[in-house]
Scaffold this active site. Sequence first.
Site, PDB file in Angstrom:
ATOM      1  N   LYS A 103       0.873  -1.172   0.000  1.00  0.00           N
ATOM      2  CA  LYS A 103       0.000   0.000   0.000  1.00  0.00           C
ATOM      3  C   LYS A 103       0.910   1.220   0.000  1.00  0.00           C
ATOM      4  O   LYS A 103       1.559   1.528   1.007  1.00  0.00           O
ATOM      5  CB  LYS A 103      -0.919   0.024   1.224  1.00  0.00           C
ATOM      6  CG  LYS A 103      -1.769   1.283   1.255  1.00  0.00           C
ATOM      7  CD  LYS A 103      -2.563   1.459   2.540  1.00  0.00           C
ATOM      8  CE  LYS A 103      -3.134   2.875   2.581  1.00  0.00           C
ATOM      9  NZ  LYS A 103      -3.860   3.145   3.841  1.00  0.00           N
ATOM     10  N   ALA A 144      -9.687   5.722   3.593  1.00  0.00           N
ATOM     11  CA  ALA A 144      -9.585   6.875   4.496  1.00  0.00           C
ATOM     12  C   ALA A 144     -10.863   7.706   4.522  1.00  0.00           C
ATOM     13  O   ALA A 144     -11.485   7.952   3.495  1.00  0.00           O
ATOM     14  CB  ALA A 144      -8.408   7.784   4.163  1.00  0.00           C
ATOM     15  N   GLY A 145     -11.228   8.112   5.718  1.00  0.00           N
ATOM     16  CA  GLY A 145     -12.360   9.003   5.904  1.00  0.00           C
ATOM     17  C   GLY A 145     -13.644   8.333   6.347  1.00  0.00           C
ATOM     18  O   GLY A 145     -14.571   9.005   6.786  1.00  0.00           O
ATOM     19  N   ALA A 199      -9.811   1.726   9.082  1.00  0.00           N
ATOM     20  CA  ALA A 199      -9.162   1.261  10.307  1.00  0.00           C
ATOM     21  C   ALA A 199      -9.783   1.946  11.515  1.00  0.00           C
ATOM     22  O   ALA A 199     -10.441   1.323  12.339  1.00  0.00           O
ATOM     23  CB  ALA A 199      -7.652   1.536  10.264  1.00  0.00           C
ATOM     24  N   THR A 200      -9.569   3.256  11.594  1.00  0.00           N
ATOM     25  CA  THR A 200      -9.972   4.003  12.785  1.00  0.00           C
ATOM     26  C   THR A 200     -11.455   3.864  13.094  1.00  0.00           C
ATOM     27  O   THR A 200     -11.845   3.827  14.262  1.00  0.00           O
ATOM     28  CB  THR A 200      -9.632   5.496  12.603  1.00  0.00           C
ATOM     29  OG1 THR A 200      -8.400   5.597  11.903  1.00  0.00           O
ATOM     30  CG2 THR A 200      -9.494   6.177  13.926  1.00  0.00           C
TER      31      THR A 200
END
Lengths: 85, 308
Positions: B133, B220-221, B242-243
Amino acid sequence: MTTSPDTPAGPARPAALVNGEPYPLDGPVPVTDLVARLVPEVVVDGVPRGVAVAVDDAVVPRGAWDRTEIRPGMRVEVVTAVQGG
Amino acid sequence: MGTTSTTSTTSTTSTTSTTSTTSTTSIDAPLTIAGTSLGSRLVLGTGGAASLLALEDALVASGTELTTVAMRRVARPTPGAAGPAATGDTSIWGLLERLGIRPLPNTAGCFTVREAVLTAQLAREACGTDWIKLEVVADDVTLLPDPAGTVEAARILVDDGFTVLPYTNDDPVTARHLADAGCAAVMPLGSPIGSGLGIANPRNIEAIAAASPVPVILDAGIGTASDAALAMELGCDGVLLATAVTRAADPVRMARAMRLAVEAGHDAAHAGRMPRRERALASSPADGRVAVGGATGPDARDNLDLAL
């Protein structure tokens, strides 16, 4: 490439720069031995797993660890996979 | 009127059945990157998990078969303290092996092409995979991808034999350059890393997905399940997050929510959604309504009539 790492105050002792910190060397050390000293827990049955090494910005393939010696002044990166991304 | 209505219903039905036959094929086709099929369209990052145990439960609940890891310096042994933090970190490796999850090492934290290329080469050696990645980030405040650096690094890594999955911004032109460079997928952001703001520019994501010759993975986001479903409905082939899971109050439950959202969004994207209308359209028949006080109520209007 030609500059040596900063030597801490006191009697100068030959050192490589391992992961950004001076690593005193009394003589050349094969990469295999350096890894075994740094992260003994990743060596399983004599085979290090999940670890890679670069010397002076070039990756040292695992097959070349035995014959690649770390000498004073070399910059060494020893990395592994961690949580992230 | 009645004849016309029947005809149009028939033609609609036949169109619908054609569409669903086509979409069944694409539903069954798994996400395939560089010839490797994955059983899940959800890629889970491992950053931010409170503990490896919590991470393991979340990974299992997510159903993911591809998981990102970062490359970092091993901790130097400190005298007196046997087994520093590195022991816990390195066991992410054992965890993925045990769960049979493919690692996707990243170049997170790299700001230059040189850093990213060296990190990728180290990752290939350490993780035994040529999948990477690619992240070349412009600065440590916005964490936005540096488009020029990302494309340059992608070319170098593709030439070096890597299977490159680049993190990129939501610009369709940059995505095209990355695909042209030989990347195996493109991974546009929905919004900044760690923001949980969802998909800021859905039209761009839709445009990227529509034009891309390689799989598109929204990266992301993502903040919650509806964001992941939307990404898939916009035509993405997968979602990386992930988060949203690791920082949720209940990561396992959110991981399951994300798995279901990605599946639901993918199905919806290929189910041929109904057209949008400006006005209401009744879905119950206009004929046969009950009479009260001898009257059948107002005459059926256009919207009721059309419902047939």
